[in-house]
Design an enzyme around this catalytic site. Structure first.
Site, mmCIF file in Angstrom:
data_model
loop_
_atom_site.group_PDB
_atom_site.id
_atom_site.type_symbol
_atom_site.label_atom_id
_atom_site.label_comp_id
_atom_site.label_asym_id
_atom_site.label_seq_id
_atom_site.Cartn_x
_atom_site.Cartn_y
_atom_site.Cartn_z
ATOM 1 N N HIS A 30 0.783 -1.221 -0.060
ATOM 2 C CA HIS A 30 -0.003 0.085 -0.005
ATOM 3 C C HIS A 30 0.958 1.321 0.039
ATOM 4 O O HIS A 30 1.546 1.462 0.709
ATOM 5 C CB HIS A 30 -1.045 -0.130 1.215
ATOM 6 C CG HIS A 30 -1.889 1.263 1.349
ATOM 7 N ND1 HIS A 30 -2.891 1.492 0.551
ATOM 8 C CD2 HIS A 30 -1.668 2.062 2.209
ATOM 9 C CE1 HIS A 30 -3.377 2.629 0.770
ATOM 10 N NE2 HIS A 30 -2.672 3.147 1.729
ATOM 11 N N GLN B 238 0.424 5.518 6.636
ATOM 12 C CA GLN B 238 -1.047 5.185 6.980
ATOM 13 C C GLN B 238 -1.855 5.987 6.121
ATOM 14 O O GLN B 238 -1.763 6.951 5.505
ATOM 15 C CB GLN B 238 -1.454 5.466 8.488
ATOM 16 C CG GLN B 238 -1.304 6.877 8.860
ATOM 17 C CD GLN B 238 -1.471 7.045 10.275
ATOM 18 O OE1 GLN B 238 -1.065 6.280 11.157
ATOM 19 N NE2 GLN B 238 -2.148 8.301 10.654
ATOM 20 N N SER B 239 -3.270 5.289 5.863
ATOM 21 C CA SER B 239 -4.198 5.762 4.992
ATOM 22 C C SER B 239 -4.316 7.222 5.524
ATOM 23 O O SER B 239 -4.751 7.720 6.684
ATOM 24 C CB SER B 239 -5.614 4.876 5.009
ATOM 25 O OG SER B 239 -6.635 5.440 4.191
ATOM 26 N N GLY B 240 -4.602 8.133 4.556
ATOM 27 C CA GLY B 240 -5.206 9.471 5.044
ATOM 28 C C GLY B 240 -4.111 10.482 5.179
ATOM 29 O O GLY B 240 -4.284 11.730 5.654
ATOM 30 N N LYS C 109 -0.526 10.669 1.061
ATOM 31 C CA LYS C 109 0.540 10.133 -0.112
ATOM 32 C C LYS C 109 -0.083 10.561 -1.450
ATOM 33 O O LYS C 109 1.011 10.917 -2.105
ATOM 34 C CB LYS C 109 0.348 8.721 0.021
ATOM 35 C CG LYS C 109 0.935 8.245 1.380
ATOM 36 C CD LYS C 109 1.101 6.593 1.429
ATOM 37 C CE LYS C 109 -0.273 5.930 1.347
ATOM 38 N NZ LYS C 109 -1.198 6.267 2.453
ATOM 39 N N SER C 110 -1.275 10.292 -1.738
ATOM 40 C CA SER C 110 -1.763 10.813 -3.099
ATOM 41 C C SER C 110 -1.676 12.315 -3.391
ATOM 42 O O SER C 110 -1.200 12.885 -4.497
ATOM 43 C CB SER C 110 -3.038 10.151 -3.112
ATOM 44 O OG SER C 110 -3.241 8.989 -3.106
ATOM 45 N N ASP D 92 -2.069 4.025 -4.542
ATOM 46 C CA ASP D 92 -2.714 3.334 -3.714
ATOM 47 C C ASP D 92 -2.209 1.641 -3.367
ATOM 48 O O ASP D 92 -1.807 1.298 -2.498
ATOM 49 C CB ASP D 92 -4.121 3.285 -3.700
ATOM 50 C CG ASP D 92 -5.137 2.569 -2.961
ATOM 51 O OD1 ASP D 92 -4.887 2.800 -1.804
ATOM 52 O OD2 ASP D 92 -5.862 1.561 -3.010
ATOM 53 N N ARG E 60 17.901 14.628 12.230
ATOM 54 C CA ARG E 60 17.876 16.040 11.650
ATOM 55 C C ARG E 60 19.264 16.216 11.066
ATOM 56 O O ARG E 60 19.239 17.092 10.417
ATOM 57 C CB ARG E 60 18.058 16.944 12.891
ATOM 58 C CG ARG E 60 16.868 16.972 13.717
ATOM 59 C CD ARG E 60 16.869 17.950 14.943
ATOM 60 N NE ARG E 60 16.584 19.371 14.378
ATOM 61 C CZ ARG E 60 16.805 20.404 15.168
ATOM 62 N NH1 ARG E 60 16.755 20.255 16.504
ATOM 63 N NH2 ARG E 60 16.637 21.617 14.898
#
Length: 309
Positions: free
Chosen positions: A138, A154-156, A159-160, A177, A243
């Site tokens: 994913h 994680q979803s949301g 990334k897109s 996706d 850093r």
């Protein structure tokens, strides 16, 4: 793993079916090719009959020097019930004894006009790609200045949206996706998009968009070697993030370990620019320029100078 049949070779390469048409649906189980040199001398103890056989100029000249009885014996033993096919290169004329044995046993005889080494190289590359182990992850795969960057998180997390901004900046989308990954050789991972979602990008609130339609064919790629992994995560105030860039984190996918960095996400950060710079910095490191190590050396030198004073 894909199922490969002799028919697929006819459809994908400049090969001509000369004999054994009843066996074109035989399955090929190995990417290894066999050149039956020892077998033509009559030694069949270790004959890899399940492999695709390839007869070049050397094997053919030796075969033609055999007696008629020996020729019939050798070709009969070469054409087994599991042999997926015999490829004859260099456009050489095929003796009638081989054609007769192939038709009787149902072993396809494939004729190629190419040189033997070229035929071996192209067939091996094709079969290794087909038989390569695969997995799915994913994430989003983007080609950034020639570097295949796999963006995970994680979803949301964004990334897109980040991929969309990267496309607007002139980079190319490979998959969104769901990234299908196959391992070619021992150290190479190739990523691509499932056919159902190829060239598509999902933006929450907007929906599904077609990148190739909106930005042109230059904004997409069908596949790309994965070289770098960028993991996006929500900023955690309690976590210490790197850093300087001296710590090298790696992620193992199948049998290949890839360099990975973690970028914390919070409002105000331009993730597309950060990932773009990270990819360029990765290229510099591959070329031998490491800004973090250079800074560390400068700092060490300055500390030593201060001590001397």
């Amino acid at each position: 793993m894909s199922t490969v049949r002799t028919q697929d070779l006819l459809e994908n390469f400049n090969l001509t079916l000369v004999a054994g048409k009843d066996g074109i649906h035989r399955e090929i189980f190995s990417s290894d090719l066999s050149r039956p040199g020892m077998e033509l001398t009559g030694y069949f103890k270790y004959y890899p009959k399940e492999r695709l056989q390839l007869i070049g100029q050397t094997e053919m000249n030796f075969f033609l020097d055999l007696t008629e009885e020996e020729q019939r014996d050798r070709v009969r033993r070469l054409c087994t019930d599991v042999t997926p096919g015999i490829v004859i290169s260099r456009g050489m004329e095929i003796p009638e004894v081989i054609i007769e044995a192939a038709n009787e046993s149902g072993v396809p005889i494939l004729h190629s006009p190419r040189k033997t080494t070229r035929v071996i190289s192209r067939l091996t590359n094709y079969l290794e790609a087909k038989f390569a182990p695969t997995t799915a992850i994913h994430g989003v795969l983007v080609d950034i200045n020639g570097v295949g960057v796999l963006i995970t998180g994680q979803s949301g997390v964004g990334k897109s949206e980040t991929a969309l901004e990267l496309v607007k900046r002139g980079h190319r989308l490979v998959a969104d996706d769901n990234v299908e990954i196959r391992q070619e050789d021992y150290d190479t991972l190739i990523g691509s998009a499932p056919p159902l979602i190829e060239h598509l990008l999902e933006i929450r609130g907007v929906g599904i968009i077609n990148i190739m339609t909106l930005f042109g064919a230059g904004a997409v790629r069908s596949q790309k070697k994965i070289s770098y992994i960028v993991n996006l995560e929500i900023w955690d105030e309690k976590k210490q993030y790197d850093r300087l860039g001296l710590d090298e984190e790696r992620l193992k996918i199948m049998d290949v370990e890839l360099p990975k960095i973690t970028i914390p996400v919070r409002p105000g950060r331009n993730l597309a620019v950060i990932i773009e710079v990270a990819a360029m910095n990765f290229r510099l490191k591959k070329m031998g320029f490491n800004a973090a190590e250079e800074f560390s050396d400068r700092l060490t030198t300055m500390i030593e100078q201060e001590r001397e004073v």
